[in-house]
Scaffold this motif. Structure first.
Motif, PDB file in Angstrom:
ATOM      1  N   THR A  64     -30.017 -40.288   9.398  1.00 32.26           N
ATOM      2  CA  THR A  64     -28.899 -39.455   9.285  1.00 32.26           C
ATOM      3  C   THR A  64     -29.347 -37.989   8.837  1.00 32.26           C
ATOM      4  O   THR A  64     -30.486 -37.791   8.198  1.00 32.26           O
ATOM      5  CB  THR A  64     -27.890 -39.880   8.282  1.00 32.26           C
ATOM      6  OG1 THR A  64     -28.713 -39.854   6.977  1.00 32.26           O
ATOM      7  CG2 THR A  64     -27.372 -41.200   8.556  1.00 32.26           C
ATOM      8  N   VAL A  65     -28.738 -36.979   9.261  1.00 30.66           N
ATOM      9  CA  VAL A  65     -28.998 -35.674   8.887  1.00 30.66           C
ATOM     10  C   VAL A  65     -27.682 -34.950   8.440  1.00 30.66           C
ATOM     11  O   VAL A  65     -26.569 -35.135   9.097  1.00 30.66           O
ATOM     12  CB  VAL A  65     -29.408 -34.911  10.048  1.00 30.66           C
ATOM     13  CG1 VAL A  65     -29.744 -33.403   9.722  1.00 30.66           C
ATOM     14  CG2 VAL A  65     -30.775 -35.557  10.801  1.00 30.66           C
ATOM     15  N   ASP A  66     -27.757 -34.549   7.124  1.00 27.93           N
ATOM     16  CA  ASP A  66     -26.549 -33.791   6.363  1.00 27.93           C
ATOM     17  C   ASP A  66     -27.094 -32.156   6.364  1.00 27.93           C
ATOM     18  O   ASP A  66     -28.309 -32.014   6.108  1.00 27.93           O
ATOM     19  CB  ASP A  66     -26.163 -34.383   5.380  1.00 27.93           C
ATOM     20  CG  ASP A  66     -25.403 -35.770   5.722  1.00 27.93           C
ATOM     21  OD1 ASP A  66     -24.786 -35.806   6.572  1.00 27.93           O
ATOM     22  OD2 ASP A  66     -25.572 -36.723   4.894  1.00 27.93           O
ATOM     23  N   VAL A  67     -26.062 -31.395   6.290  1.00 32.44           N
ATOM     24  CA  VAL A  67     -26.204 -29.860   5.867  1.00 32.44           C
ATOM     25  C   VAL A  67     -26.161 -29.860   4.367  1.00 32.44           C
ATOM     26  O   VAL A  67     -24.882 -30.403   3.828  1.00 32.44           O
ATOM     27  CB  VAL A  67     -25.402 -29.125   6.465  1.00 32.44           C
ATOM     28  CG1 VAL A  67     -25.588 -27.747   6.133  1.00 32.44           C
ATOM     29  CG2 VAL A  67     -25.707 -29.065   8.133  1.00 32.44           C
ATOM     30  N   GLY A  68     -27.056 -29.355   3.475  1.00 32.80           N
ATOM     31  CA  GLY A  68     -26.873 -29.295   2.235  1.00 32.80           C
ATOM     32  C   GLY A  68     -26.342 -27.745   1.907  1.00 32.80           C
ATOM     33  O   GLY A  68     -25.427 -27.488   2.389  1.00 32.80           O
ATOM     34  N   SER A  69     -27.141 -27.011   1.267  1.00 30.38           N
ATOM     35  CA  SER A  69     -26.880 -25.707   0.873  1.00 30.38           C
ATOM     36  C   SER A  69     -27.240 -24.500   1.948  1.00 30.38           C
ATOM     37  O   SER A  69     -27.989 -24.810   2.709  1.00 30.38           O
ATOM     38  CB  SER A  69     -27.465 -25.164  -0.768  1.00 30.38           C
ATOM     39  OG  SER A  69     -28.781 -25.346  -0.412  1.00 30.38           O
ATOM     40  N   THR A  70     -26.637 -23.530   1.874  1.00 26.14           N
ATOM     41  CA  THR A  70     -26.788 -22.328   2.756  1.00 26.14           C
ATOM     42  C   THR A  70     -26.919 -21.060   1.622  1.00 26.14           C
ATOM     43  O   THR A  70     -26.064 -20.822   1.013  1.00 26.14           O
ATOM     44  CB  THR A  70     -25.832 -22.093   3.743  1.00 26.14           C
ATOM     45  OG1 THR A  70     -25.764 -23.310   4.843  1.00 26.14           O
ATOM     46  CG2 THR A  70     -26.365 -20.956   4.679  1.00 26.14           C
ATOM     47  N   THR A  71     -28.045 -20.582   1.691  1.00 24.78           N
ATOM     48  CA  THR A  71     -28.545 -19.687   0.934  1.00 24.78           C
ATOM     49  C   THR A  71     -28.887 -18.281   1.790  1.00 24.78           C
ATOM     50  O   THR A  71     -29.464 -18.298   2.719  1.00 24.78           O
ATOM     51  CB  THR A  71     -29.653 -19.950  -0.080  1.00 24.78           C
ATOM     52  OG1 THR A  71     -29.424 -21.094  -0.725  1.00 24.78           O
ATOM     53  CG2 THR A  71     -29.810 -18.674  -1.098  1.00 24.78           C
ATOM     54  N   THR A  72     -28.089 -17.105   1.326  1.00 28.10           N
ATOM     55  CA  THR A  72     -28.441 -15.618   1.750  1.00 28.10           C
ATOM     56  C   THR A  72     -29.637 -15.093   1.173  1.00 28.10           C
ATOM     57  O   THR A  72     -29.475 -14.964   0.111  1.00 28.10           O
ATOM     58  CB  THR A  72     -27.261 -15.005   1.930  1.00 28.10           C
ATOM     59  OG1 THR A  72     -26.335 -15.449   2.210  1.00 28.10           O
ATOM     60  CG2 THR A  72     -27.280 -13.729   2.608  1.00 28.10           C
ATOM     61  N   LEU A  73     -30.575 -14.788   2.173  1.00 30.35           N
ATOM     62  CA  LEU A  73     -31.844 -14.327   1.469  1.00 30.35           C
ATOM     63  C   LEU A  73     -31.901 -12.823   1.830  1.00 30.35           C
ATOM     64  O   LEU A  73     -30.942 -12.040   2.519  1.00 30.35           O
ATOM     65  CB  LEU A  73     -33.178 -14.940   2.289  1.00 30.35           C
ATOM     66  CG  LEU A  73     -33.166 -16.387   2.519  1.00 30.35           C
ATOM     67  CD1 LEU A  73     -34.315 -16.845   3.274  1.00 30.35           C
ATOM     68  CD2 LEU A  73     -33.234 -16.983   1.022  1.00 30.35           C
ATOM     69  N   ALA A  74     -32.951 -12.341   1.255  1.00 29.19           N
ATOM     70  CA  ALA A  74     -32.972 -10.911   1.571  1.00 29.19           C
ATOM     71  C   ALA A  74     -33.183 -10.247   2.886  1.00 29.19           C
ATOM     72  O   ALA A  74     -34.047 -10.930   3.452  1.00 29.19           O
ATOM     73  CB  ALA A  74     -34.098 -10.332   0.383  1.00 29.19           C
ATOM     74  N   PRO A  75     -32.947  -9.150   3.208  1.00 25.35           N
ATOM     75  CA  PRO A  75     -33.064  -8.862   4.560  1.00 25.35           C
ATOM     76  C   PRO A  75     -34.771  -8.737   4.697  1.00 25.35           C
ATOM     77  O   PRO A  75     -35.330  -8.172   3.875  1.00 25.35           O
ATOM     78  CB  PRO A  75     -32.397  -7.503   4.744  1.00 25.35           C
ATOM     79  CG  PRO A  75     -31.437  -7.233   3.836  1.00 25.35           C
ATOM     80  CD  PRO A  75     -31.949  -8.135   2.462  1.00 25.35           C
ATOM     81  N   GLY A  76     -35.125  -9.145   6.150  1.00 22.68           N
ATOM     82  CA  GLY A  76     -36.453  -8.963   6.463  1.00 22.68           C
ATOM     83  C   GLY A  76     -37.344 -10.212   5.992  1.00 22.68           C
ATOM     84  O   GLY A  76     -38.404 -10.217   6.520  1.00 22.68           O
TER      85      GLY A  76
ATOM     86  N   ASN B  28     -38.240 -14.421   5.703  1.00 21.61           N
ATOM     87  CA  ASN B  28     -38.418 -15.387   6.836  1.00 21.61           C
ATOM     88  C   ASN B  28     -37.124 -16.398   6.418  1.00 21.61           C
ATOM     89  O   ASN B  28     -37.022 -16.883   5.539  1.00 21.61           O
ATOM     90  CB  ASN B  28     -39.447 -16.173   6.904  1.00 21.61           C
ATOM     91  CG  ASN B  28     -40.841 -15.191   7.612  1.00 21.61           C
ATOM     92  OD1 ASN B  28     -40.417 -14.285   8.170  1.00 21.61           O
ATOM     93  ND2 ASN B  28     -41.897 -15.318   6.859  1.00 21.61           N
ATOM     94  N   ALA B  29     -36.437 -16.951   7.661  1.00 22.87           N
ATOM     95  CA  ALA B  29     -35.665 -17.851   7.355  1.00 22.87           C
ATOM     96  C   ALA B  29     -36.299 -19.332   6.900  1.00 22.87           C
ATOM     97  O   ALA B  29     -37.397 -19.481   7.448  1.00 22.87           O
ATOM     98  CB  ALA B  29     -34.895 -18.247   8.784  1.00 22.87           C
ATOM     99  N   THR B  30     -35.588 -20.455   6.135  1.00 18.94           N
ATOM    100  CA  THR B  30     -36.147 -21.182   5.561  1.00 18.94           C
ATOM    101  C   THR B  30     -35.267 -22.616   5.838  1.00 18.94           C
ATOM    102  O   THR B  30     -33.895 -22.268   5.733  1.00 18.94           O
ATOM    103  CB  THR B  30     -36.348 -21.157   3.975  1.00 18.94           C
ATOM    104  OG1 THR B  30     -35.143 -20.994   3.356  1.00 18.94           O
ATOM    105  CG2 THR B  30     -37.209 -20.151   3.735  1.00 18.94           C
ATOM    106  N   VAL B  31     -35.870 -23.531   6.156  1.00 23.24           N
ATOM    107  CA  VAL B  31     -35.025 -24.788   6.108  1.00 23.24           C
ATOM    108  C   VAL B  31     -35.699 -26.181   5.548  1.00 23.24           C
ATOM    109  O   VAL B  31     -37.123 -26.182   5.870  1.00 23.24           O
ATOM    110  CB  VAL B  31     -35.090 -25.424   7.620  1.00 23.24           C
ATOM    111  CG1 VAL B  31     -34.287 -26.852   7.577  1.00 23.24           C
ATOM    112  CG2 VAL B  31     -34.346 -24.369   8.539  1.00 23.24           C
ATOM    113  N   VAL B  32     -35.340 -26.327   4.141  1.00 19.97           N
ATOM    114  CA  VAL B  32     -35.864 -27.492   3.443  1.00 19.97           C
ATOM    115  C   VAL B  32     -35.178 -28.718   3.414  1.00 19.97           C
ATOM    116  O   VAL B  32     -33.845 -28.559   3.384  1.00 19.97           O
ATOM    117  CB  VAL B  32     -36.171 -26.598   2.014  1.00 19.97           C
ATOM    118  CG1 VAL B  32     -36.623 -28.006   0.933  1.00 19.97           C
ATOM    119  CG2 VAL B  32     -36.761 -25.499   1.928  1.00 19.97           C
ATOM    120  N   ASN B  33     -35.804 -29.939   3.611  1.00 14.40           N
ATOM    121  CA  ASN B  33     -35.360 -31.124   3.478  1.00 14.40           C
ATOM    122  C   ASN B  33     -35.177 -31.653   2.089  1.00 14.40           C
ATOM    123  O   ASN B  33     -36.399 -31.995   1.449  1.00 14.40           O
ATOM    124  CB  ASN B  33     -36.078 -32.202   4.329  1.00 14.40           C
ATOM    125  CG  ASN B  33     -35.274 -33.646   4.334  1.00 14.40           C
ATOM    126  OD1 ASN B  33     -34.233 -33.717   3.716  1.00 14.40           O
ATOM    127  ND2 ASN B  33     -36.070 -34.442   5.186  1.00 14.40           N
TER     128      ASN B  33
END
Length: 584
Positions: A247-259, A261-266
């Motif tokens: 199963t795959v669920d969406v956890g939190s979504t955090t807005t990072l500083a401009p510039g 790198n996007a992150t995806v953490v399990n």
């Protein structure tokens, strides 16, 4: 399998007429060249049954006294001495290049001759005719084992297993690996090849199938894989077991500083993934040039004042524009003329007038009138077209409309309002629109609307609770959470055990911990208000200085497992509860 091109011999099939033959391999001495006919040595000489050199030996040409008969195999072979050195070295000898080359060539030719012998062994071919029996052929023959009448006895001489032997089920079972035998390509293929089809003919009457033999049934969709079971003497299908669904669920979504790198953490597990996303906020872009209204102009006589992208004029005349209006061939009154910097020419936007048609029945047609009212009929009135009378509905009946007492209506425009005048009644004033009521808009507002580019968009803040409109968020995930204000929880909440190590105790990752017999370090990322439990699977050898105990010192744990609660007072103060031991 085809034989590689040999280094030390050549063979020809006789045709009954050819007596001259030329070979293309080198040799060190004439005495090293031998000629054979169907395996029999042909002597060198001038007789009818002998051979001789046809020209200098270095040319490699041989002439036979009698042409080999049709079908006879002629072999010319080099046999370099392998029991003595051609060049003998003694103390004080000079190193001459010719002698060195001769010595090296002897070894090269011997390697080539042995390679040719081994190639024929591996290919299952007959030995090369020659005065020296090739050693590999002295202990191997191609006598098939199933043809040997003494098979399985002490007098057996066969040394080859072919495809028939592979399935014969011999008592010694050479098909299952006996080093005394050599398998032919057919036997290897019979053992290792995968059967494709239904396998109904395997292994055949009187034969013994091979344990684990594979078969692919291509008639089924998807294809199926089987193996041969000698105990059941049947094909057994190989099937994969059904694993646990991930199963795959969406956890939190955090807005990072401009510039960044996007992150995806399990933050979940490999089978129950919870993906926490970090998305960088975009940099603020440079403002675009937009549209700048330059005013009205007669393009048939007046060129534009400039060529900046977004310059906007309104045409006051119709006809052919002057040459500076690049891209325009004709203009009409009220055409919008906008300069396109990407194409370096003017674009023309004309008004489109559509005449509504009461009789239009196609709802997709531009002239179709939507929501037309249903009109009654003048059932009891004279509606002849020639009588010149007009009628209207009043109090449920048709009444003739006369011109007596008619009212003339006019309109007077002003900067801040519009007035509808009546010749018989009171004038009506239409005010400017405000934040509450509809009305007229000012000339400045009209100019502002005219300056809005085609396709321009308005930024709208997304609203989680919106169910329609631009602020609605489409495809929102369903989130399961406990309300902060409390409520009735009908399910259960579980936490993942995390292990405290001598070098890692990060409270930001969870509040349920376990540890063994280690020195428990001060936790990192401790925030006031955190709390949790530590399950002791072994007696700790020490505790960090940030842990505060009821008696001032850590207790001695004698029986495990044990449980101790904790609460974070601040980042450097961890309040510890009493240890409960001997829990089974």
């Amino acid at each position: 399998m085809a034989l590689p091109v040999p280094y030390s011999y050549q063979q020809w099939t006789g045709d009954g007429s050819t007596v001259d033959y030329q070979f293309n391999f080198g040799f060190l001495d004439q005495a090293h060249i031998y000629v054979y006919l169907d395996g029999a040595l042909v002597a060198q000489g001038a007789a009818a049954n002998e051979w001789q050199w046809d020209g200098p030996p270095t040319d490699g040409k041989v002439k036979l006294g009698t042409a080999p008969a049709v079908g006879k195999v002629l072999t010319i072979r080099r046999v370099t001495p392998q029991d003595q050195r051609i060049v003998q070295w003694t103390d004080g000898s000079y190193l001459v290049s010719g002698d060195l080359n001769t010595s090296d060539t002897q070894w090269l030719y011997l390697i080539q001759e042995h390679t040719d012998i081994l190639n024929r062994v591996l290919n299952g071919s007959d030995p090369i005719p020659g005065p020296i029996p090739p050693p590999p052929f002295s202990f191997w023959n191609k006598y098939a084992r199933h043809s040997d009448p003494n098979k399985g006895t002490a007098n057996e001489t066969a040394q080859t297993i072919d495809s028939v032997d592979q399935l014969a089920g011999d008592s010694i079972a050479p098909q299952n690996g006996v080093d005394a035998y050599v398998m032919t390509l057919g036997a290897i293929s019979s053992r290792l090849d995968v059967i494709v089809g239904d396998g109904a003919g395997y292994p055949g009457a009187g034969n013994v199938g091979q344990q684990g033999k594979l078969r692919v049934d291509v008639s089924a969709t998807p294809n199926r894989l089987y193996y041969w079971d000698t105990t059941a003497t049947a094909w057994v299908e190989i099937r994969a077991t059904t694993g646990t669904s991930a199963t795959v669920d969406v956890g939190s979504t955090t807005t990072l500083a401009p510039g960044s790198n996007a992150t995806v953490v399990n933050s979940g597990t490999t089978n129950a993934a919870i993906l926490d996303f970090g998305i960088p906020r975009g940099e603020k872009g440079d403002p675009g040039p937009g549209i700048e209204y330059k005013g009205p102009i007669n393009p048939t006589t007046t060129p534009p004042a400039g060529f900046s992208s977004g310059d906007f004029y309104v045409s006051t005349a119709a006809g052919t524009p002057v040459a500076q209006w690049v891209g325009l061939t004709t203009v009409a009154v009220n055409d919008r003329l906008i300069y396109n910097g990407n194409t370096s020419q003017w674009d023309r936007y004309s008004q489109a007038w559509i005449q509504s048609n009461w009789s239009e029945a196609d709802s997709a047609a531009p002239a179709f009138i939507q929501n037309k009212p249903t009109l009654g009929t003048m059932a009891s009135q004279d509606d002849a077209a020639s009588d010149g009378k007009r009628y209207g509905r009043q109090n449920g009946a048709w009444t003739e409309i006369t011109t007596a007492g008619g009212t003339n209506i006019g309109y007077t425009a002003a900067v801040d309002k519009g007035t509808i005048t009546s010749s018989t009644g009171t004038d009506a004033t239409v005010p400017l629109a405000d934040a509450t009521n509809a009305g007229l808009f000012t000339a400045a507002e009209k100019t502002k609307l005219g300056n809005i580019a085609d396709g321009a968009e308005v930024n709208v803040n997304a609203d989680w609770n919106a169910s329609s409109g631009d602020a609605q968020i489409l495809n929102k995930p369903t989130l399961d959470f406990l309300p902060l204000a409390g409520g009735n929880m009908t399910g259960s909440v579980t936490a993942t055990y995390r292990t405290v190590t001598a070098g890692a105790f990060d409270l930001s990752t969870g509040n349920l911990w376990q540890c063994g017999a280690i020195a428990v370090p001060n936790p990192t990322n401790a925030v006031a208000g955190m709390s949790g439990l530590i399950v002791l699977l072994g007696a700790p050898t020490g505790w960090g200085a940030n842990f505060n105990w009821p008696a001032g010192t850590p207790p001695t744990v004698s029986t495990v497992p044990a449980v101790v609660p904790f609460a974070v007072l601040d980042s450097g103060t961890i309040l510890m509860g009493a240890v409960t031991e001997a829990i089974s």
